[in-house]
Design an enzyme around this catalytic site. Structure first.
Site, PDB file in Angstrom:
ATOM      1  N   GLU A   1      38.184  34.501  25.960  1.00  0.00           N
ATOM      2  CA  GLU A   1      38.022  35.963  26.020  1.00  0.00           C
ATOM      3  C   GLU A   1      37.196  36.411  24.817  1.00  0.00           C
ATOM      4  O   GLU A   1      37.428  35.962  23.698  1.00  0.00           O
ATOM      5  CB  GLU A   1      39.395  36.642  26.019  1.00  0.00           C
ATOM      6  CG  GLU A   1      39.394  38.136  25.773  1.00  0.00           C
ATOM      7  CD  GLU A   1      38.546  38.920  26.776  1.00  0.00           C
ATOM      8  OE1 GLU A   1      37.855  39.855  26.338  1.00  0.00           O
ATOM      9  OE2 GLU A   1      38.564  38.595  27.979  1.00  0.00           O
TER      10      GLU A   1
ATOM     11  N   ASP B   1      36.423  35.756  35.864  1.00  0.00           N
ATOM     12  CA  ASP B   1      36.683  37.184  36.100  1.00  0.00           C
ATOM     13  C   ASP B   1      35.853  38.010  35.107  1.00  0.00           C
ATOM     14  O   ASP B   1      36.387  38.626  34.192  1.00  0.00           O
ATOM     15  CB  ASP B   1      38.185  37.468  35.935  1.00  0.00           C
ATOM     16  CG  ASP B   1      38.547  38.916  36.261  1.00  0.00           C
ATOM     17  OD1 ASP B   1      37.708  39.622  36.847  1.00  0.00           O
ATOM     18  OD2 ASP B   1      39.663  39.338  35.908  1.00  0.00           O
TER      19      ASP B   1
ATOM     20  N   CYS C   1      34.436  42.863  40.349  1.00  0.00           N
ATOM     21  CA  CYS C   1      34.611  44.284  40.670  1.00  0.00           C
ATOM     22  C   CYS C   1      33.273  44.931  41.024  1.00  0.00           C
ATOM     23  O   CYS C   1      33.181  46.152  41.116  1.00  0.00           O
ATOM     24  CB  CYS C   1      35.262  45.028  39.505  1.00  0.00           C
ATOM     25  SG  CYS C   1      34.291  44.966  37.982  1.00  0.00           S
TER      26      CYS C   1
ATOM     27  N   GLN D   1      44.160  45.512  35.069  1.00  0.00           N
ATOM     28  CA  GLN D   1      43.796  46.063  36.370  1.00  0.00           C
ATOM     29  C   GLN D   1      44.409  47.452  36.555  1.00  0.00           C
ATOM     30  O   GLN D   1      45.568  47.679  36.211  1.00  0.00           O
ATOM     31  CB  GLN D   1      44.252  45.134  37.489  1.00  0.00           C
ATOM     32  CG  GLN D   1      43.464  43.841  37.563  1.00  0.00           C
ATOM     33  CD  GLN D   1      42.048  44.047  38.071  1.00  0.00           C
ATOM     34  OE1 GLN D   1      41.723  45.052  38.705  1.00  0.00           O
ATOM     35  NE2 GLN D   1      41.181  43.078  37.780  1.00  0.00           N
TER      36      GLN D   1
ATOM     37  N   TYR E   1      36.694  34.808  30.693  1.00  0.00           N
ATOM     38  CA  TYR E   1      36.855  36.269  30.605  1.00  0.00           C
ATOM     39  C   TYR E   1      38.320  36.578  30.915  1.00  0.00           C
ATOM     40  O   TYR E   1      38.648  37.373  31.790  1.00  0.00           O
ATOM     41  CB  TYR E   1      35.929  37.000  31.577  1.00  0.00           C
ATOM     42  CG  TYR E   1      34.481  36.565  31.512  1.00  0.00           C
ATOM     43  CD1 TYR E   1      33.610  37.100  30.563  1.00  0.00           C
ATOM     44  CD2 TYR E   1      33.985  35.612  32.396  1.00  0.00           C
ATOM     45  CE1 TYR E   1      32.274  36.695  30.512  1.00  0.00           C
ATOM     46  CE2 TYR E   1      32.665  35.206  32.345  1.00  0.00           C
ATOM     47  CZ  TYR E   1      31.805  35.748  31.401  1.00  0.00           C
ATOM     48  OH  TYR E   1      30.497  35.333  31.355  1.00  0.00           O
TER      49      TYR E   1
END
Length: 455
Positions: free
Chosen positions: A341, A384, A411, A284, A317
């Site tokens: 991932e 995510d 996002c 982030q 993710y």
């Protein structure tokens, strides 16, 4: 606030679009992506650097008779909004940049608007996307994060730069190959500006990535060499950089990171855990984002009784393990956490970051493939995904695994709303939603939603 253009533009009344043409428009609502909607002779124009209700002169930057819509930048404000403020960054100010003869840099496209109005506009975008794509009538406040007296500056712990043809640090103008030389980055943390990368001769480098962790650990500068750049040239750049920072070269197409000095990774801290993040690995950007998002996710799941000792949880993710580590804390050694991932390097980081947690299983691979191979149920899931969202196939697979709740971190309000629509079609509902202003002075925002079966 009114500015006057020095140019003598040609105005076209027949509706033909020529890049560089200037016209006067009334500005309508904000649209997803940081644009504002205006109309000229029946055609939609997406205008940047405006505010709803203003009358402005714009310069067409992307136009043509065959285009469904045009794009434009504001060059003069004829009737200003009371929420218009002086832009904090000369190079990103559309009015001044076009006066000087070129486009502004991208990445601070709402810097001419008061922070309070920025957040209200982002809330409008979120509400519009939820209504249009998920059929939801829902107004959500976009919450300020961190120090509310910082003017929305100094929050980026990571920054990406281009390099000019003369070897100077630069940034791209929006949707353009134009690289504007920069000598400051007001949105970045002090540590990035203190590197003074704009003083270097970066000839032979195509791109520069910088990570300066907010915990004070060693910064990393990544150099992406142009084809044919010699090792000698790389080492001459290395010699110009401070000795206490790590430097590596990287190949974005192959995902390779090669050590030049120090480490190829940075040490990040969040929620009481240390995380190793290699090269361009995802983390982030806002200095306060990791703790903010971990807090929102764990509050939603714990508050609803979905995250308890002994629970089975999936982190999809998962990146380097930002959520995986606090999830492992919550379920304890009697529970289980599956971390999935896709990026091999980032998954390796997760393996290193969580090697002491026996209840965590780390799998590298595409989420839809792993879910297909491992038909198992979960008490709760953290989702995510990247900006494109999870997509219909993953949403269907998730609903089939039968979790009691899904915490969805996004996002992008458009892909979030679209995926939420898929959940609704499958009989699920949005239980709770929070939105955070983790990208002040830009159009981006972050949301955390709690999605549960409707029954």
């Amino acid at each position: 606030m009114t500015s006057h253009s020095n140019s003598s533009p040609t105005e076209h009344s027949e509706g033909q679009g020529i890049n560089g043409t200037e016209i006067v428009v009334d500005v309508g609502p904000i649209a997803h992506g940081g644009h504002f909607v205006a109309r000229h002779e029946g055609r939609v124009i997406f205008v940047r650097h405006a505010i709803p209700g203003e009358k402005v002169r714009v310069r067409l930057t992307d136009s043509g008779d065959s285009s469904r819509f045009w794009r434009a930048d504001v060059v003069e404000v004829l009737e200003a909004s009371p929420d218009r403020v002086a832009h904090f960054w000369k190079l990103a100010d559309s009015l001044g940049s076009w006066k000087r003869g070129g486009p502004p840099v991208g990445g601070a496209e709402l810097g001419h608007i008061s922070l309070q109005r920025q957040r209200a506009l982002k809330a409008d975008v979120l509400a519009e996307q939820l209504k249009r794509l998920a059929g939801l009538d829902l107004a959500t406040e976009v919450e300020a994060v961190g120090d509310n007296h910082d003017g929305g500056l100094g929050w980026r712990t990571r920054a990406s730069f281009a390099v000019t043809t003369k070897g100077r640090l630069g940034m791209h103008a929006h949707r353009s190959d134009v690289v504007v030389p920069v000598k400051e980055m007001p949105l970045a943390v002090q540590g990035i500006n203190e590197l003074r990368l704009w003083d270097l001769d970066l000839s032979g480098i195509a791109r520069v990535e910088v990570a300066v962790p907010s915990n004070g650990s060693r910064p990393l500068v990544l150099l992406a060499p142009e084809e044919g750049t010699s090792p000698k040239r790389l080492h001459s750049i290395l010699a110009q950089l401070p000795h206490d920072i790590s430097v590596a070269s990287f190949d974005p197409s192959k995902g390779e990171v090669l050590q030049l000095r120090g480490r190829t990774w940075v040490q990040e801290t969040a929620a009481g855990h240390e995380y190793r993040v290699t090269g361009e690995g995802f983390w982030q950007i806002h200095k306060d984002a990791p703790n903010t998002l971990v807090g929102a996710v764990t509050d939603f799941l714990s508050g609803g009784g979905y995250l308890q000792p002994g629970a089975a949880v999936a982190d999809l993710y998962a990146g380097a393990g930002l959520f995986t580590a606090p999830l492992a804390d919550a379920v304890g050694v009697t529970g289980s956490v599956l971390s999935v991932e896709g990026a091999p390097g980032t998954s390796r980081d997760a393996r290193k970051n969580l090697h002491g947690e026996p209840q965590v299983e780390i799998v590298q691979g595409r989420v839809e493939r792993v879910l297909h191979q491992r038909a198992r149920s979960f008490d709760s899931v953290v989702l995510d995904p990247p900006r494109a969202g999870a997509g219909k196939a993953v949403v269907k697979q998730l609903m089939a695994t039968g979790p009691r709740a899904i915490a969805y971190v996004s996002c992008d309000p458009a892909s979030f709303a679209r995926d939420l629509g898929y959940f609704h079609q499958g009989g699920w509902r949005l239980e709770s939603l929070r939105a955070f202003d983790l990208y002040p002075n830009t159009h981006h925002l972050e949301t955390v939603g709690l999605i549960v079966p409707a029954a």
